[in-house]
Write a protein that holds these residues in place. Structure first.
Motif, mmCIF file in Angstrom:
data_model
loop_
_atom_site.group_PDB
_atom_site.id
_atom_site.type_symbol
_atom_site.label_atom_id
_atom_site.label_comp_id
_atom_site.label_asym_id
_atom_site.label_seq_id
_atom_site.Cartn_x
_atom_site.Cartn_y
_atom_site.Cartn_z
ATOM 1 N N PRO A 258 64.401 38.373 5.274
ATOM 2 C CA PRO A 258 63.133 38.753 5.934
ATOM 3 C C PRO A 258 61.960 38.906 4.973
ATOM 4 O O PRO A 258 60.832 38.499 5.294
ATOM 5 C CB PRO A 258 63.481 40.085 6.608
ATOM 6 N N LEU A 259 62.191 39.472 3.787
ATOM 7 C CA LEU A 259 61.084 39.643 2.843
ATOM 8 C C LEU A 259 60.530 38.300 2.395
ATOM 9 O O LEU A 259 59.302 38.117 2.338
ATOM 10 C CB LEU A 259 61.562 40.444 1.627
ATOM 11 N N SER A 260 61.401 37.366 2.089
ATOM 12 C CA SER A 260 60.925 36.058 1.639
ATOM 13 C C SER A 260 60.201 35.310 2.753
ATOM 14 O O SER A 260 59.242 34.570 2.491
ATOM 15 C CB SER A 260 62.094 35.220 1.119
ATOM 16 N N ILE A 261 60.620 35.504 3.994
ATOM 17 C CA ILE A 261 59.901 34.880 5.115
ATOM 18 C C ILE A 261 58.495 35.455 5.229
ATOM 19 O O ILE A 261 57.518 34.717 5.442
ATOM 20 C CB ILE A 261 60.689 35.082 6.421
ATOM 21 N N VAL A 262 58.380 36.759 5.061
ATOM 22 C CA VAL A 262 57.054 37.382 5.081
ATOM 23 C C VAL A 262 56.193 36.827 3.952
ATOM 24 O O VAL A 262 54.991 36.545 4.134
ATOM 25 C CB VAL A 262 57.181 38.912 4.976
ATOM 26 N N LEU A 263 56.792 36.650 2.776
ATOM 27 C CA LEU A 263 56.032 36.133 1.636
ATOM 28 C C LEU A 263 55.560 34.707 1.873
ATOM 29 O O LEU A 263 54.488 34.312 1.395
ATOM 30 C CB LEU A 263 56.885 36.210 0.367
ATOM 31 N N VAL A 264 56.351 33.913 2.592
ATOM 32 C CA VAL A 264 55.898 32.564 2.931
ATOM 33 C C VAL A 264 54.602 32.612 3.721
ATOM 34 O O VAL A 264 53.644 31.872 3.429
ATOM 35 C CB VAL A 264 56.989 31.804 3.719
ATOM 36 N N PHE A 265 54.552 33.495 4.705
ATOM 37 C CA PHE A 265 53.338 33.592 5.524
ATOM 38 C C PHE A 265 52.184 34.220 4.744
ATOM 39 O O PHE A 265 51.020 33.934 5.033
ATOM 40 C CB PHE A 265 53.630 34.382 6.797
ATOM 41 N N VAL A 266 52.489 35.072 3.768
ATOM 42 C CA VAL A 266 51.431 35.609 2.905
ATOM 43 C C VAL A 266 50.814 34.482 2.082
ATOM 44 O O VAL A 266 49.585 34.401 1.925
ATOM 45 C CB VAL A 266 51.984 36.717 1.983
ATOM 46 N N ILE A 267 51.669 33.596 1.573
ATOM 47 C CA ILE A 267 51.172 32.502 0.733
ATOM 48 C C ILE A 267 50.374 31.489 1.552
ATOM 49 O O ILE A 267 49.227 31.160 1.216
ATOM 50 C CB ILE A 267 52.351 31.804 0.023
ATOM 51 N N VAL A 268 50.973 30.984 2.637
ATOM 52 C CA VAL A 268 50.347 29.893 3.381
ATOM 53 C C VAL A 268 49.370 30.384 4.447
ATOM 54 O O VAL A 268 48.490 29.614 4.868
ATOM 55 C CB VAL A 268 51.411 28.994 4.040
ATOM 56 N N GLY A 269 49.517 31.626 4.881
ATOM 57 C CA GLY A 269 48.669 32.111 5.970
ATOM 58 C C GLY A 269 47.540 33.023 5.560
ATOM 59 O O GLY A 269 46.621 33.253 6.349
ATOM 60 N N ILE A 270 47.585 33.541 4.331
ATOM 61 C CA ILE A 270 46.521 34.442 3.883
ATOM 62 C C ILE A 270 45.920 33.963 2.566
ATOM 63 O O ILE A 270 44.729 33.660 2.476
ATOM 64 C CB ILE A 270 47.044 35.886 3.733
ATOM 65 N N GLY A 271 46.754 33.922 1.526
ATOM 66 C CA GLY A 271 46.227 33.608 0.202
ATOM 67 C C GLY A 271 45.571 32.248 0.102
ATOM 68 O O GLY A 271 44.412 32.129 -0.313
ATOM 69 N N ALA A 272 46.302 31.205 0.466
ATOM 70 C CA ALA A 272 45.758 29.848 0.337
ATOM 71 C C ALA A 272 44.519 29.620 1.207
ATOM 72 O O ALA A 272 43.510 29.094 0.715
ATOM 73 C CB ALA A 272 46.843 28.821 0.657
ATOM 74 N N PRO A 273 44.523 29.979 2.501
ATOM 75 C CA PRO A 273 43.315 29.733 3.299
ATOM 76 C C PRO A 273 42.075 30.463 2.781
ATOM 77 O O PRO A 273 40.992 29.879 2.711
ATOM 78 C CB PRO A 273 43.713 30.232 4.696
#
Length: 360
Positions: A258-273
Motif C-alpha cells: 500500500p505505501l508504494s502504491i501511494v508513492l506512485v500516485f505522489v510521483i505521477v499525480g502530484i510531483g510531476a504535474p
C-alpha cells in the motif's frame, strides 16, 4: 501755543479725529477677534471630527491611505493591472494565432533562464543519484518481479557467477531522488518571476478557479482514453505494435504494498504535474510567446516537453498532449486547467498499469 506761565496748553481733539480713532480701534479689535474665532473654530472642527470618527476635509493624513507593499511581498504579488487577464486571452485569438507578446512585457529574463533552470535541475538530480545509489545495495538496472529475479539467477548460474539477486531501487527512495529535480523546476521559475519579472501570478499564471478542476480532469482523462489509443493506432500501422508503457511499467511494477502504491500516485499525480506545468507552461511557454505567435509557441513548448522525457516511443503522445496543455494555458490565461489535465492524464495511466487495465 503756550500759556503765559510757559506751560503747554491742552490741545482738544476735534470730533473728526475722535471718529477716525474709534474706527481704527474697532478695526484692529475685529481682526484680533476674527483670528481668535477662526482658530477656535478650526480646533472645534478637528475635535468634532475625531469624536465622530470622520476626517476633516482638505489634507488627508498618511494613515488614511492603504499601506504600500514593500520587499519580497511586493515582488511576489505586485498589483495586477486592470484587464491583465483579458490581454492574455485576447492575444491568442484563433484568427491570427495570437500575436507575440514582445520583449516589453515586464520580464527581464528569457530563453537563457529556461536553460539555466533545466540544467540546474538535471545537475541536482544527478548529484543526488550519485551520492545515494552507488554505495547502496540497490541496482537501478535490476528487473522487478519474480520473473526478473529468476532470470537473473539462472543467467548467473549458467555463466559460473555467484548467484546474487539485485534489488531494484525502492519507490520511497525513487521519490526522494525526484525531489531535487522537482525542486529546481519549481523554485527556478518562481525565483525568476519574483526577482526579474512581474511576480509569480502575473508571469507564471499560477492561479486557478474552481471550474478548472472538473474541466482539467475531464480533458486529461479523455486524452488518455481517447487521444492516445487513436494516435498509436496510426503510429503502430507505421512502426508495428510495440510496448509503449514499458518505461512507466518499470515504475509501477515496484508498487507491491500500500505505501508504494501511494508513492506512485505522489510521483505521477502530484510531483510531476506541478513541477512540469510550472516550468513548461508557466515559464517556457510565455517566453516563447515573446518571440513567435501563440500557435508556434504552444508547439515549441510541447516539443520541448516531449523531448525532455527522453522516451522516443512516447514522444508522439507527449507532443500532442503538450499541445493540449498549451492551448488550455493560453486560452484560460492561468495554469489551473493544464495542471489538473496533467493530473488526470497521469493518474489514469498509473491506474491502468497498477491494476492491469488495458487501454489500447
Amino acid at each position: 501755543m503756550t500759556r503765559p506761565d510757559n506751560r503747554p496748553s491742552r490741545v482738544t481733539p476735534s470730533k473728526k479725529d475722535l471718529a477716525e480713532g474709534r474706527s481704527r480701534g474697532s478695526s484692529r479689535a475685529g481682526s484680533k477677534s476674527t483670528a481668535k474665532g477662526g482658530k477656535a473654530g478650526a480646533e472645534d472642527s478637528k475635535k468634532a471630527a475625531r469624536e465622530s470618527g470622520s476626517r476633516p476635509k482638505g489634507r488627508v493624513s498618511e494613515a488614511a491611505a492603504p499601506p504600500a507593499r514593500t520587499g519580497l511581498l511586493a515582488r511576489l504579488f505586485p498589483p495586477r493591472p486592470v484587464g491583465a487577464d483579458r490581454v492574455e486571452v485576447v492575444s491568442a485569438s484563433a484568427d491570427d494565432g495570437g500575436a507575440a507578446e514582445g520583449p516589453a512585457d515586464g520580464r527581464r529574463y528569457g530563453a537563457g533562464a529556461i536553460l539555466i533552470v533545466f540544467f540546474a535541475a538535471q545537475l541536482l538530480a544527478t548529484i543526488a543519484y550519485a551520492m545515494v545509489i552507488p554505495g547502496s545495495e540497490y541496482d537501478p538496472r535490476a528487473v522487478t518481479g519474480l520473473g526478473g529475479a529468476v532470470g537473473q539467477a539462472v543467467n548467473q548460474a549458467t555463466t559460473g557467477q555467484a548467484v546474487v539477486i539485485s534489488q531494484p531501487v525502492p519507490l520511497w527512495l525513487s521519490t526522494l531522488l525526484q525531489l531535487p529535480l522537482w525542486g529546481a523546476l519549481i523554485a527556478g521559475p518562481l525565483w525568476f518571476a519574483a526577482k526579474k519579472g512581474r511576480g509569480i501570478v502575473a508571469d507564471l499564471g499560477l492561479r486557478m478557479k474552481a471550474t478548472d478542476v472538473p474541466l482539467g480532469l475531464a480533458i486529461g482523462i479523455a486524452s488518455q482514453l481517447l487521444m492516445v489509443p487513436a494516435l498509436y493506432w496510426v503510429v503502430f500501422k507505421i512502426i508495428g505494435v510495440q510496448d509503449v508503457s514499458a518505461e512507466a511499467r518499470a515504475l509501477t511494477d515496484r508498487a507491491t504494498d500500500p505505501l508504494s502504491i501511494v508513492l506512485v500516485f505522489v510521483i505521477v499525480g502530484i510531483g510531476a504535474p506541478v513541477a512540469e506545468e510550472i516550468y513548461f507552461r508557466g515559464m517556457a511557454l510565455p517566453i516563447f510567446r515573446r518571440r513567435v505567435r501563440a500557435r508556434w509557441a504552444i508547439l515549441a513548448s510541447a516539443a520541448f516537453f516531449a523531448a525532455t522525457h527522453l522516451q522516443p516511443l512516447q514522444f508522439p503522445a507527449l507532443l500532442v498532449f503538450g499541445v493540449i496543455l498549451g492551448v488550455l494555458t493560453v486560452r484560460s490565461g492561468r495554469l489551473g486547467p493544464a495542471l489538473w489535465a496533467h493530473v488526470g492524464f497521469n493518474v489514469v495511466a498509473a491506474v491502468s498499469l497498477l491494476w492491469n487495465v488495458t487501454l489500447f
